[in-house]
Design a protein around this motif. Structure first.
Motif, PDB file in Angstrom:
ATOM      1  N   THR A   1       4.443  -3.370  11.496  1.00 46.17           N
ATOM      2  CA  THR A   1       5.026  -3.174  10.163  1.00 46.17           C
ATOM      3  C   THR A   1       5.905  -1.921  10.134  1.00 46.17           C
ATOM      4  N   PHE A   2       6.499  -1.591  11.261  1.00 47.79           N
ATOM      5  CA  PHE A   2       7.325  -0.387  11.379  1.00 47.79           C
ATOM      6  C   PHE A   2       8.387  -0.298  10.289  1.00 47.79           C
ATOM      7  N   GLN A   3       9.010  -1.418   9.971  1.00 47.86           N
ATOM      8  CA  GLN A   3      10.081  -1.384   8.970  1.00 47.86           C
ATOM      9  C   GLN A   3       9.561  -0.923   7.612  1.00 47.86           C
ATOM     10  N   ASP A   4       8.321  -1.219   7.291  1.00 47.30           N
ATOM     11  CA  ASP A   4       7.743  -0.735   6.034  1.00 47.30           C
ATOM     12  C   ASP A   4       7.681   0.789   6.012  1.00 47.30           C
ATOM     13  N   TYR A   5       7.313   1.384   7.120  1.00 42.99           N
ATOM     14  CA  TYR A   5       7.252   2.845   7.188  1.00 42.99           C
ATOM     15  C   TYR A   5       8.650   3.443   7.029  1.00 42.99           C
ATOM     16  N   VAL A   6       9.630   2.787   7.650  1.00 48.12           N
ATOM     17  CA  VAL A   6      11.020   3.259   7.534  1.00 48.12           C
ATOM     18  C   VAL A   6      11.506   3.126   6.095  1.00 48.12           C
TER      19      VAL A   6
ATOM     20  N   VAL B   1       4.356   8.402  11.841  1.00 40.01           N
ATOM     21  CA  VAL B   1       3.295   7.407  11.717  1.00 40.01           C
ATOM     22  C   VAL B   1       2.490   7.365  13.017  1.00 40.01           C
ATOM     23  N   PHE B   2       1.171   7.325  12.882  1.00 43.48           N
ATOM     24  CA  PHE B   2       0.259   7.186  14.017  1.00 43.48           C
ATOM     25  C   PHE B   2      -0.362   5.792  13.948  1.00 43.48           C
ATOM     26  N   SER B   3      -0.157   4.997  15.000  1.00 43.32           N
ATOM     27  CA  SER B   3      -0.572   3.606  14.980  1.00 43.32           C
ATOM     28  C   SER B   3      -1.226   3.221  16.301  1.00 43.32           C
TER      29      SER B   3
ATOM     30  N   ALA C   1       0.827  -1.204   0.000  1.00 38.51           N
ATOM     31  CA  ALA C   1       0.000   0.000   0.000  1.00 38.51           C
ATOM     32  C   ALA C   1       0.865   1.260   0.000  1.00 38.51           C
ATOM     33  N   LEU C   2       1.950   1.231   0.746  1.00 34.18           N
ATOM     34  CA  LEU C   2       2.834   2.404   0.822  1.00 34.18           C
ATOM     35  C   LEU C   2       3.582   2.647  -0.477  1.00 34.18           C
ATOM     36  N   SER C   3       3.784   1.609  -1.269  1.00 31.07           N
ATOM     37  CA  SER C   3       4.617   1.734  -2.465  1.00 31.07           C
ATOM     38  C   SER C   3       4.010   2.659  -3.515  1.00 31.07           C
TER      39      SER C   3
END
Length: 265
Positions: free
Chosen positions: A183-188, A195-197, A163-165
């Motif tokens: 999925t923190f690594q995806d945000y990084v 990011v608000f989670s 989704a982020l891509s």
């Protein structure tokens, strides 16, 4: 009265207060990427209500949000609980806060699990909420921008990284609403700024020196349960949330709303 009975009463009172009080957690986020016109902008995050009730018609929760005087309000999923689905109960608080500031929303796993997610989104939109389903928008002031991205919970079949891509990295400071902290690594990897989670419920049972005990998607002794996590240029804020789901009680883990103040450096 026997000592053991007194002890049980004290524990029961402590658990009741610890599951029905609401704490306001204040966090300041600093970045040179934040335009000076947005210095001091205040965001209230509400996460994981799970159809819990705080005061008559959610007035206790709404009052907490009003007292924070937000510029933006983020709803980061699991507004309802799929096991005791009562949409109107959770919409009560939305009706009371919608006039305070723009309200943005993303799904959690429980909304999708109801198989009623389109109705939930439509109900929120009818109240004036901005629903972001793998979409982005911007807010502008004096020619400067903040970018807001909303990630649909991956229970819909689209992984967070995928989704982020679709979102290009831009110079604008980027705020991301995404229910899942694991999925923190995806945000990084995708260069998201803030990011608000939620989702982790603070680890459900919190112990000094150990943190949370268990969280969905992370199992025992989860890594991401509450507060701020940082790697490279990405910060992630994880709310302990407000309600409960499968595990009906919190221990040393008071429900919270998070108030984030942006600071331009």
């Amino acid at each position: 009265m026997k000592k053991w009975l007194v002890g049980l009463i004290v524990i029961a009172i402590a658990l009741y207060i610890g599951n029905n009080a609401i704490k306001t957690t204040n966090i300041t986020v600093e970045s040179a990427k934040i335009p000076t016109v947005f210095d001091g902008l205040k965001i209230v995050q509400i996460s994981d209500l799970h159809d819990a009730t705080f005061g008559e018609n959610q007035e206790k929760l709404a009052k907490k949000v009003r007292n924070a005087a937000p510029d933006l309000i983020f709803l980061t999923g699991d507004l309802i609980d799929s096991n005791r689905y009562d949409l109107e109960n959770s919409l009560d608080v939305v009706r009371q806060i919608i006039s305070l500031a723009p309200v943005y929303y993303v799904t959690g796993n429980h909304e999708i699990a109801t198989n009623d997610v389109d109705h939930i989104k439509a109900s929120l939109v009818s109240l004036g909420v901005i629903v972001l389903s793998n979409e982005e928008t911007t807010i502008e002031k004096d020619g400067e921008q903040l970018r807001i991205i909303g990630i649909e919970d991956p229970l819909n079949g689209v992984p967070v990284g995928e989704a982020l891509s679709k979102f290009d990295e831009l110079d604008a400071y980027t705020l991301v609403l995404s229910h899942r902290p694991e999925t923190f690594q995806d945000y990084v990897d995708h260069g998201m700024d803030l990011v608000f989670s939620g989702h982790a419920h603070g680890g459900q049972f919190r112990f000094p020196g150990l943190g949370g005990l268990v969280a969905p998607g992370q199992g025992l002794f989860p890594k991401y349960t509450a507060g701020v996590y940082e790697e490279s240029d990405t910060k992630m804020i994880v709310s302990r949330g407000l309600g409960n789901s499968v595990i009906p009680v919190r221990v040393f883990n008071t429900p919270e709303i998070v108030v984030v103040t942006l600071k331009a450096t």
